[in-house]
Design a protein around this motif. Structure first.
Motif, PDB file in Angstrom:
ATOM      1  N   GLY A  54       0.797  -1.219   0.000  1.00 35.14           N
ATOM      2  CA  GLY A  54       0.000   0.000   0.000  1.00 35.14           C
ATOM      3  C   GLY A  54       0.829   1.268   0.000  1.00 35.14           C
ATOM      4  N   ARG A  55       2.113   1.152   0.297  1.00 36.26           N
ATOM      5  CA  ARG A  55       3.000   2.324   0.291  1.00 36.26           C
ATOM      6  C   ARG A  55       4.040   2.261  -0.827  1.00 36.26           C
ATOM      7  NH1 ARG A  55       6.413   3.219   4.422  1.00 36.26           N
ATOM      8  NH2 ARG A  55       6.631   1.002   4.954  1.00 36.26           N
ATOM      9  N   PHE A  56       4.509   1.070  -1.138  1.00 32.90           N
ATOM     10  CA  PHE A  56       5.548   0.886  -2.152  1.00 32.90           C
ATOM     11  C   PHE A  56       4.943   0.236  -3.402  1.00 32.90           C
ATOM     12  CE2 PHE A  56       9.483   0.425   0.847  1.00 32.90           C
ATOM     13  CZ  PHE A  56       9.129   1.597   1.472  1.00 32.90           C
ATOM     14  N   THR A  57       5.506   0.590  -4.550  1.00 31.42           N
ATOM     15  CA  THR A  57       5.085  -0.007  -5.814  1.00 31.42           C
ATOM     16  C   THR A  57       6.305  -0.409  -6.612  1.00 31.42           C
ATOM     17  OG1 THR A  57       3.093   1.375  -5.876  1.00 31.42           O
ATOM     18  CG2 THR A  57       3.766   0.309  -7.924  1.00 31.42           C
ATOM     19  N   ILE A  58       6.364  -1.676  -6.998  1.00 33.50           N
ATOM     20  CA  ILE A  58       7.446  -2.172  -7.833  1.00 33.50           C
ATOM     21  C   ILE A  58       6.966  -2.194  -9.282  1.00 33.50           C
ATOM     22  CG2 ILE A  58       6.786  -4.604  -7.535  1.00 33.50           C
ATOM     23  CD1 ILE A  58       9.767  -5.323  -7.561  1.00 33.50           C
ATOM     24  N   SER A  59       7.858  -1.821 -10.192  1.00 36.47           N
ATOM     25  CA  SER A  59       7.510  -1.818 -11.608  1.00 36.47           C
ATOM     26  C   SER A  59       8.758  -2.066 -12.436  1.00 36.47           C
ATOM     27  CB  SER A  59       6.863  -0.488 -12.004  1.00 36.47           C
ATOM     28  OG  SER A  59       7.778   0.588 -11.822  1.00 36.47           O
ATOM     29  N   ARG A  60       8.561  -2.304 -13.735  1.00 30.54           N
ATOM     30  CA  ARG A  60       9.723  -2.504 -14.601  1.00 30.54           C
ATOM     31  C   ARG A  60       9.457  -1.910 -15.967  1.00 30.54           C
ATOM     32  NH1 ARG A  60       5.783  -4.782 -16.860  1.00 30.54           N
ATOM     33  NH2 ARG A  60       5.882  -6.874 -17.780  1.00 30.54           N
ATOM     34  N   ASP A  61      10.559  -1.598 -16.627  1.00 33.85           N
ATOM     35  CA  ASP A  61      10.547  -1.102 -18.006  1.00 33.85           C
ATOM     36  C   ASP A  61      11.302  -2.139 -18.822  1.00 33.85           C
ATOM     37  OD1 ASP A  61      11.014   0.102 -20.428  1.00 33.85           O
ATOM     38  OD2 ASP A  61      11.678   1.997 -19.595  1.00 33.85           O
ATOM     39  N   ASN A  62      10.561  -3.023 -19.466  1.00 37.36           N
ATOM     40  CA  ASN A  62      11.200  -4.124 -20.192  1.00 37.36           C
ATOM     41  C   ASN A  62      12.125  -3.630 -21.295  1.00 37.36           C
ATOM     42  OD1 ASN A  62       9.061  -5.267 -18.688  1.00 37.36           O
ATOM     43  ND2 ASN A  62       8.946  -7.004 -20.073  1.00 37.36           N
ATOM     44  N   ALA A  63      11.704  -2.610 -21.979  1.00 39.68           N
ATOM     45  CA  ALA A  63      12.468  -2.144 -23.135  1.00 39.68           C
ATOM     46  C   ALA A  63      13.853  -1.644 -22.750  1.00 39.68           C
ATOM     47  CB  ALA A  63      11.701  -1.042 -23.863  1.00 39.68           C
ATOM     48  N   ASN A  64      13.948  -1.077 -21.553  1.00 38.19           N
ATOM     49  CA  ASN A  64      15.218  -0.500 -21.111  1.00 38.19           C
ATOM     50  C   ASN A  64      15.882  -1.293 -19.992  1.00 38.19           C
ATOM     51  OD1 ASN A  64      15.380   2.014 -22.756  1.00 38.19           O
ATOM     52  ND2 ASN A  64      13.404   2.394 -21.751  1.00 38.19           N
ATOM     53  N   ASN A  65      15.332  -2.469 -19.684  1.00 36.79           N
ATOM     54  CA  ASN A  65      15.900  -3.327 -18.633  1.00 36.79           C
ATOM     55  C   ASN A  65      16.079  -2.570 -17.322  1.00 36.79           C
ATOM     56  OD1 ASN A  65      15.906  -5.556 -20.232  1.00 36.79           O
ATOM     57  ND2 ASN A  65      18.119  -5.717 -20.425  1.00 36.79           N
ATOM     58  N   MET A  66      15.014  -1.870 -16.933  1.00 36.80           N
ATOM     59  CA  MET A  66      15.044  -1.120 -15.690  1.00 36.80           C
ATOM     60  C   MET A  66      13.939  -1.606 -14.757  1.00 36.80           C
ATOM     61  SD  MET A  66      17.463   1.197 -15.816  1.00 36.80           S
ATOM     62  CE  MET A  66      16.941   2.305 -14.499  1.00 36.80           C
ATOM     63  N   MET A  67      14.234  -1.616 -13.473  1.00 32.21           N
ATOM     64  CA  MET A  67      13.233  -1.913 -12.456  1.00 32.21           C
ATOM     65  C   MET A  67      13.191  -0.744 -11.481  1.00 32.21           C
ATOM     66  SD  MET A  67      12.925  -5.154  -9.859  1.00 32.21           S
ATOM     67  CE  MET A  67      14.411  -4.791  -8.948  1.00 32.21           C
ATOM     68  N   PHE A  68      12.016  -0.503 -10.914  1.00 32.56           N
ATOM     69  CA  PHE A  68      11.841   0.644 -10.043  1.00 32.56           C
ATOM     70  C   PHE A  68      11.129   0.244  -8.757  1.00 32.56           C
ATOM     71  CE2 PHE A  68      13.143   3.337 -13.425  1.00 32.56           C
ATOM     72  CZ  PHE A  68      12.585   2.810 -14.589  1.00 32.56           C
ATOM     73  N   LEU A  69      11.354   1.041  -7.737  1.00 35.95           N
ATOM     74  CA  LEU A  69      10.604   0.900  -6.493  1.00 35.95           C
ATOM     75  C   LEU A  69      10.170   2.302  -6.083  1.00 35.95           C
ATOM     76  CD1 LEU A  69       9.643  -1.149  -4.335  1.00 35.95           C
ATOM     77  CD2 LEU A  69      11.637  -0.440  -2.983  1.00 35.95           C
ATOM     78  N   GLN A  70       8.894   2.580  -6.261  1.00 43.06           N
ATOM     79  CA  GLN A  70       8.324   3.844  -5.825  1.00 43.06           C
ATOM     80  C   GLN A  70       7.921   3.699  -4.366  1.00 43.06           C
ATOM     81  OE1 GLN A  70       7.951   6.869  -7.466  1.00 43.06           O
ATOM     82  NE2 GLN A  70       7.263   7.630  -5.474  1.00 43.06           N
ATOM     83  N   MET A  71       8.486   4.531  -3.528  1.00 36.78           N
ATOM     84  CA  MET A  71       8.242   4.438  -2.096  1.00 36.78           C
ATOM     85  C   MET A  71       7.546   5.706  -1.624  1.00 36.78           C
ATOM     86  SD  MET A  71      11.819   2.697  -0.837  1.00 36.78           S
ATOM     87  CE  MET A  71      12.815   4.130  -1.216  1.00 36.78           C
ATOM     88  N   ASN A  72       6.344   5.560  -1.115  1.00 31.74           N
ATOM     89  CA  ASN A  72       5.570   6.687  -0.610  1.00 31.74           C
ATOM     90  C   ASN A  72       5.330   6.528   0.889  1.00 31.74           C
ATOM     91  OD1 ASN A  72       5.340   7.654  -3.277  1.00 31.74           O
ATOM     92  ND2 ASN A  72       3.462   6.482  -3.615  1.00 31.74           N
ATOM     93  N   SER A  73       4.941   7.621   1.513  1.00 34.66           N
ATOM     94  CA  SER A  73       4.636   7.603   2.957  1.00 34.66           C
ATOM     95  C   SER A  73       5.763   6.943   3.741  1.00 34.66           C
ATOM     96  CB  SER A  73       3.310   6.872   3.202  1.00 34.66           C
ATOM     97  OG  SER A  73       2.255   7.480   2.502  1.00 34.66           O
ATOM     98  N   LEU A  74       6.968   7.364   3.462  1.00 32.92           N
ATOM     99  CA  LEU A  74       8.134   6.736   4.082  1.00 32.92           C
ATOM    100  C   LEU A  74       8.157   6.956   5.584  1.00 32.92           C
ATOM    101  CD1 LEU A  74      10.715   7.514   1.306  1.00 32.92           C
ATOM    102  CD2 LEU A  74      10.242   5.236   2.221  1.00 32.92           C
TER     103      LEU A  74
END
Length: 124
Positions: A66-86
């Motif tokens: 509910g606070r963090f969101t994991i995602s990826r960009d396949n085309a650029n081989n990138m993964m992300f972790l959006q962290m909210n309400s830290l």
């Protein structure tokens, strides 16, 4: 050889947001699961989130759901972790990890590939 490089960690105030990135190289990751783990001083490494590279299915630790969101960009081989309400308890070194297989496992030893980590510090 798989290489993972994290970036984006910094000092942030409680309640703030931060986006971590992981640049992956060395393989075609279509059969991989990628994950984020973290380790705070004096504590064991813990699972944060995982994502199936091909289909985008995700799984989260209860502590970040509910606070963090994991995602990826396949085309650029990138993964992300959006962290909210830290929170101050989110302070840790955050690691990107990868494993070749379909299961989003939460035990770090199941992931053979790791980045060097990026420090996230949340001040109260």
């Amino acid at each position: 050889q798989v290489q993972l490089v994290e970036s984006g960690g910094r000092l942030v105030q409680a309640g703030g947001s931060l986006r971590l990135s992981c640049a992956a190289s060395g393989r075609t990751f279509s059969t991989y699961v990628m994950g984020w783990f973290r380790q705070a001083p004096g504590k064991e490494r813990e699972f944060v989130a995982a994502i199936k590279w091909s289909e985008g299915s995700t799984y989260y630790a209860d502590s970040v759901k509910g606070r963090f969101t994991i995602s990826r960009d396949n085309a650029n081989n990138m993964m992300f972790l959006q962290m909210n309400s830290l929170k101050p308890e989110d302070t840790a070194v955050y690691y990107c990890a990868a494993r070749n297989g379909p299961s989003m496992l939460i035990i770090g030893s199941n992931y053979p590939y790791w980045g060097q980590g990026t420090q996230v510090t949340v001040s109260s």
